[in-house]
Design a protein around this motif. Structure first.
Motif, PDB file in Angstrom:
ATOM      1  N   PRO A  84     -37.340 -10.647 -70.457  1.00 17.89           N
ATOM      2  CA  PRO A  84     -36.353 -10.184 -69.185  1.00 17.89           C
ATOM      3  C   PRO A  84     -35.719  -8.861 -69.550  1.00 17.89           C
ATOM      4  CG  PRO A  84     -36.091 -12.612 -69.053  1.00 17.89           C
ATOM      5  CD  PRO A  84     -36.854 -12.004 -70.175  1.00 17.89           C
ATOM      6  N   THR A 121     -32.876  -6.457 -58.845  1.00 18.72           N
ATOM      7  CA  THR A 121     -34.194  -7.227 -58.972  1.00 18.72           C
ATOM      8  C   THR A 121     -33.880  -8.626 -58.374  1.00 18.72           C
ATOM      9  OG1 THR A 121     -34.604  -5.903 -60.968  1.00 18.72           O
ATOM     10  CG2 THR A 121     -35.725  -8.186 -60.496  1.00 18.72           C
ATOM     11  N   GLY A 126     -35.704 -12.273 -56.832  1.00 19.06           N
ATOM     12  CA  GLY A 126     -35.143 -13.653 -57.766  1.00 19.06           C
ATOM     13  C   GLY A 126     -35.550 -13.485 -59.125  1.00 19.06           C
ATOM     14  N   ILE A 127     -35.108 -14.516 -59.903  1.00 22.03           N
ATOM     15  CA  ILE A 127     -35.278 -14.838 -61.265  1.00 22.03           C
ATOM     16  C   ILE A 127     -36.866 -14.466 -61.502  1.00 22.03           C
ATOM     17  CG2 ILE A 127     -35.237 -16.275 -63.310  1.00 22.03           C
ATOM     18  CD1 ILE A 127     -32.712 -17.610 -62.124  1.00 22.03           C
ATOM     19  N   ARG A 128     -37.662 -15.010 -60.929  1.00 22.24           N
ATOM     20  CA  ARG A 128     -39.090 -14.928 -61.189  1.00 22.24           C
ATOM     21  C   ARG A 128     -39.401 -13.457 -61.462  1.00 22.24           C
ATOM     22  NH1 ARG A 128     -44.014 -17.231 -57.368  1.00 22.24           N
ATOM     23  NH2 ARG A 128     -45.749 -16.505 -58.949  1.00 22.24           N
ATOM     24  N   ALA A 129     -38.877 -12.219 -60.481  1.00 23.28           N
ATOM     25  CA  ALA A 129     -39.214 -11.039 -60.845  1.00 23.28           C
ATOM     26  C   ALA A 129     -38.917 -10.585 -62.246  1.00 23.28           C
ATOM     27  CB  ALA A 129     -38.290 -10.002 -59.786  1.00 23.28           C
ATOM     28  N   TYR A 131     -39.815 -11.569 -64.649  1.00 21.11           N
ATOM     29  CA  TYR A 131     -40.782 -12.158 -65.578  1.00 21.11           C
ATOM     30  C   TYR A 131     -42.205 -11.360 -65.090  1.00 21.11           C
ATOM     31  CZ  TYR A 131     -37.935 -15.255 -67.746  1.00 21.11           C
ATOM     32  OH  TYR A 131     -36.779 -15.822 -68.542  1.00 21.11           O
ATOM     33  N   THR A 132     -41.955 -10.246 -64.148  1.00 14.51           N
ATOM     34  CA  THR A 132     -43.098  -9.395 -63.797  1.00 14.51           C
ATOM     35  C   THR A 132     -43.697  -9.007 -64.738  1.00 14.51           C
ATOM     36  OG1 THR A 132     -41.856  -8.794 -61.528  1.00 14.51           O
ATOM     37  CG2 THR A 132     -43.841  -7.477 -62.335  1.00 14.51           C
ATOM     38  N   GLN A 209     -42.774  -2.910 -59.030  1.00 14.61           N
ATOM     39  CA  GLN A 209     -41.744  -3.834 -58.725  1.00 14.61           C
ATOM     40  C   GLN A 209     -40.330  -3.050 -58.393  1.00 14.61           C
ATOM     41  OE1 GLN A 209     -41.237  -7.230 -58.038  1.00 14.61           O
ATOM     42  NE2 GLN A 209     -39.001  -6.770 -57.843  1.00 14.61           N
ATOM     43  N   THR A 227     -50.502  -7.585 -59.506  1.00 14.68           N
ATOM     44  CA  THR A 227     -51.063  -8.569 -60.423  1.00 14.68           C
ATOM     45  C   THR A 227     -51.682  -7.749 -61.871  1.00 14.68           C
ATOM     46  OG1 THR A 227     -53.327  -8.634 -59.345  1.00 14.68           O
ATOM     47  CG2 THR A 227     -51.375 -10.360 -58.595  1.00 14.68           C
TER      48      THR A 227
END
Length: 387
Positions: A84, A121, A126-129, A131-132, A209, A227
């Motif tokens: 992160p 972000t 969210g938190i998942r972003a 780890y983009t 992002q 992706t």
């Protein structure tokens, strides 16, 4: 090379015991112990048994195997824990791309702070972003660190072999120049071969992002690709495979200078701390003593700081190049000239230093984790080695 035959079985047994003892002594990570000791140990074996090239070949094979496994695991461990912060740093750097070079219309406004980027972000993705784009770098870290440690260790061993055989230096050691040269080559090779395409994909995803986060609705802007496979597919079928190596020159320079600083600072810090740890002189030959884990970890952290002090400006330029629209040719020199014309030297320094809080904040613990895991794994592999 063929090892001399022994008619006396006790000679074989003695040599086997000596080899095992020397193998067990070469454990962990210490620039002199890990590589220099290996050469000295081979000297002892050769003097006691008239060994030739097969032994050196086996030793080199162990260095490659242990370096690859230890480096791979250490790189993946640090990435999983601290990715992160990589995301935040790249996001902050990408926000400084002048408008003309950005696929999504980057801004030359004041740099957003890490907390502002983090808040924005989390609100949009969210938190998942955070780890983009992590999947590919996580896998690649196994290759990154494995390559860097293996190339560096083999080059150091080659230099020590040369000094010992060609210059007849019985106590061959590595100079600072030797370490800088080995580190630079290791970093440049890694940067040209693996880092450039992987970080291009990552930076394209993080830039996308960032463009999405810049809109209140979070609607895709720019390329709309979200992706790793999407970025790779676009490079292969739209812009050409060479696009994956966009910024390869600046990446080689960044990694070469950074890795050279890392290994030389690591060795210097370890030397200073070991002398402080043994104020009375310690053992007869302190270079043959395995440093305590805490010294290795602290030395790794200082090496990480040196890496980012050296390479952050180049890393920022690389981010500008790799985060931009793939169809637009980006000139780092023109970007810097534009920044200079807008605000002088101060503007250039500020822009090149974007994300320094996260870079230094991540670089120190990341390198400490890397060296800690590397040392422990390498030590285990040496002890486990059945030979």
């Amino acid at each position: 090379m063929v090892v001399s035959d022994y008619s006396d079985s006790s000679s074989k047994h003695s040599r086997s015991i000596l080899a095992k003892a020397l193998t067990q002594r070469r454990t962990g990570f210490s620039p002199d112990v890990l590589v220099a000791d290996q050469v000295r140990d081979e000297d002892l074996l050769e003097s006691s048994s008239s060994a030739s090239g097969l032994q050196q070949s086996a030793a080199a094979k162990n260095v490659v195997r242990n370096s690859l496994i230890s480096g791979s695991l250490s790189g993946m461990a640090s990435t999983m824990i601290l990715y992160p912060m990589d995301f935040l740093r790249t996001n902050m750097q990408a926000a400084g791309i002048p408008n003309a070079t950005s696929a999504g219309g980057g801004s030359s406004a004041a740099s957003p702070g890490p907390l502002q980027v983090l808040r924005q972000t989390l609100q949009t993705g969210g938190i998942r972003a955070l780890y983009t784009g992590m999947a590919l770098p996580l896998i690649a870290q196994a290759v990154y660190k494995g390559t860097v440690f293996t190339v560096n260790n083999l080059l150091e061993q080659t230099i020590l072999d040369y000094k010992q055989t060609q210059r007849n230096e019985s106590q061959a050691t590595l100079t600072t120049t030797d370490r800088l040269l080995c580190g630079f080559i290791a970093g440049a090779v890694n940067g040209a071969t693996f880092v450039t395409p992987v970080e291009y994909v990552r930076n394209q995803l993080i830039a996308e992002q960032a463009r999405r986060s810049a809109t209140s609705a979070g609607a895709p802007l720019g390329t709309g690709i979200q992706t790793s496979l999407g970025v790779i597919r676009q490079a292969l079928y739209v812009n050409g495979v060479h696009t994956l190596w966009r910024g390869v020159g600046i990446t080689m320079l960044r990694d070469g200078m950074g890795v050279a600083s890392f290994f030389s600072t690591l060795a210097f810090t370890q030397h200073v701390l070991m002398n402080a740890y043994y104020p009375d002189g310690g053992p007869e030959n302190i270079t043959n003593v395995q440093p305590p884990l805490v010294i290795r970890v602290v030395s790794g952290g200082m090496g990480g700081l040196a890496y980012w002090i050296t390479s952050l400006p180049l890393d920022t330029v690389k981010t500008w190049v790799q985060s931009s629209d793939p169809s637009v040719r980006v000139s780092p020199i023109k970007i810097i000239q534009q920044l200079y014309s807008e605000g002088g030297v101060v503007a250039v320094v500020r822009r090149l230093g974007r994300g320094w809080q996260v870079a230094y904040g991540r670089g120190i613990p990341s390198s400490a984790i890397t060296i800690g895991v590397y040392s422990y794994t390498y030590q285990w592999l040496q002890q486990y080695d059945p030979s």
